[in-house]
Write a protein that holds these residues in place. Structure first.
Motif, PDB file in Angstrom:
ATOM      1  N   ASN A  85     -30.929   1.537  26.229  1.00 60.68           N
ATOM      2  CA  ASN A  85     -31.742   1.379  27.433  1.00 60.68           C
ATOM      3  C   ASN A  85     -33.156   0.924  27.089  1.00 60.68           C
ATOM      4  O   ASN A  85     -33.619   1.036  25.960  1.00 60.68           O
ATOM      5  N   ASP A 106     -37.644   4.021  33.918  1.00 55.70           N
ATOM      6  CA  ASP A 106     -36.403   3.406  33.439  1.00 55.70           C
ATOM      7  C   ASP A 106     -36.316   1.977  33.982  1.00 55.70           C
ATOM      8  O   ASP A 106     -36.445   1.744  35.189  1.00 55.70           O
ATOM      9  N   ARG A 108     -33.895   0.124  34.510  1.00 56.42           N
ATOM     10  CA  ARG A 108     -32.783  -0.112  35.439  1.00 56.42           C
ATOM     11  C   ARG A 108     -33.172   0.146  36.886  1.00 56.42           C
ATOM     12  O   ARG A 108     -32.459  -0.266  37.809  1.00 56.42           O
TER      13      ARG A 108
END
Length: 295
Positions: A85, A106, A108
């Motif tokens: 990630n 994050d 994402r």
């Protein structure tokens, strides 16, 4: 010496600006997005077993700063590799931080863009709507950095593995509110997110030298009884509401309503009223800010 040099080179390669000049990129929160003060997001959420949440002895995630609302714009300052990630180090006008504090999200949960995104749309509800909304939060758990009573359900799919009972799912999703998060949520993110900003929000009410009964008679719905660290919100002429951390008690506290005069008397046992919050670190005082229609 060579060993330490190698470690330093690896560390520097893991957090790099987006260009050689360090120019910022931009992004917008796709959905509700936890914003942390550490890049080790997978260690905080899920940990190695995919079932744990990193908390202190009071059950609080101290790494959580706040939960960015959908559409929150960010300046992306750096990209940090964390296993498979990526994590962005960010800044946002929605959440100013003191010097020395860094924010991480994050990747994402961020929609990248090459140009600065517009500010998050803001609409301040009517006074009565805000009051009714806050009343619906009564009984919600206290969550450090929390500003969504339902939490972030998508987190379970991102960070956790397996099945969980409903109450545990809510805990892992950060369902709950802290003191300024209650107001932030009820106003659709219109008010400042931290008490350090709320102490100067709106206009001050002259309360210095007044007793509890006199002070209670002066207050109006949505006035803030606030100091750097906590805020109590006036609901009406008789009641206040707040989210309180009560470590060690069942549930560790949460959103409660208290008789107005009683709560002022409790506060004044340890704090005195002041007309304005002074600069620098201060203890033993509180201010009253009238913001609705005045900010």
């Amino acid at each position: 010496m060579i060993k330490y040099l190698i470690i330093l080179i690896v560390a520097l390669s893991c957090a790099r600006p987006f260009t050689a000049e360090g120019a910022a990129g931009y992004g917008t929160a796709r959905s509700a997005a936890p914003v942390l003060n550490t890049p080790e997001i997978d260690a905080v959420f899920g940990s190695r077993d995919g079932r744990s949440l990193q908390t202190d002895r009071c059950g609080q995630v101290r790494a959580l700063e706040f939960i960015a609302l959908p559409g929150t714009p960010f300046r992306l300052l750096a990209e940090v590799k964390r296993g498979e990630n990526r994590v962005y180090r960010v800044e946002t006008d929605d959440y100013p931080v003191p010097a020395g504090t860094a924010l991480y999200v994050d990747s994402r949960l961020i929609e990248r863009s090459s140009t600065p995104p517009p500010p998050r749309p803001r609409h301040l509800p009517a006074r009565e709507e805000i009051i009714v909304t806050m009343k619906t939060a009564l009984g919600s758990p206290y969550v450090w950095g929390g500003n969504l009573p339902q939490g972030v359900p998508g987190m379970l799919g991102l960070y956790y593995r397996g099945q969980f009972p409903e109450q545990e799912r809510e805990r892992l999703a950060l369902a709950g509110l802290d003191c300024s998060g209650l107001l932030y949520w009820a106003t659709n993110g219109w008010t400042p997110r931290n008490t350090s900003d709320l102490v100067a929000f709106g206009r001050g009410v002259a309360v210095a030298g007044r007793g509890a009964a006199e002070l209670a008679a002066m207050l109006q719905p949505l006035d803030l009884i606030v100091w750097n660290g906590h805020v109590v919100i006036v609901l009406d002429s008789e009641t206040v509401i707040e989210s309180r951390l009560e470590c060690g008690r069942p549930g560790n506290g949460g959103v409660v309503a208290t008789p107005l005069k009683q709560r002022i008397q409790e506060i004044m046992r340890n704090r005195r009223p002041a007309d304005a919050w002074p600069e620098g670190k201060q203890r033993g005082m509180f201010v009253v800010r009238r913001w609705f229609g005045n900010s």
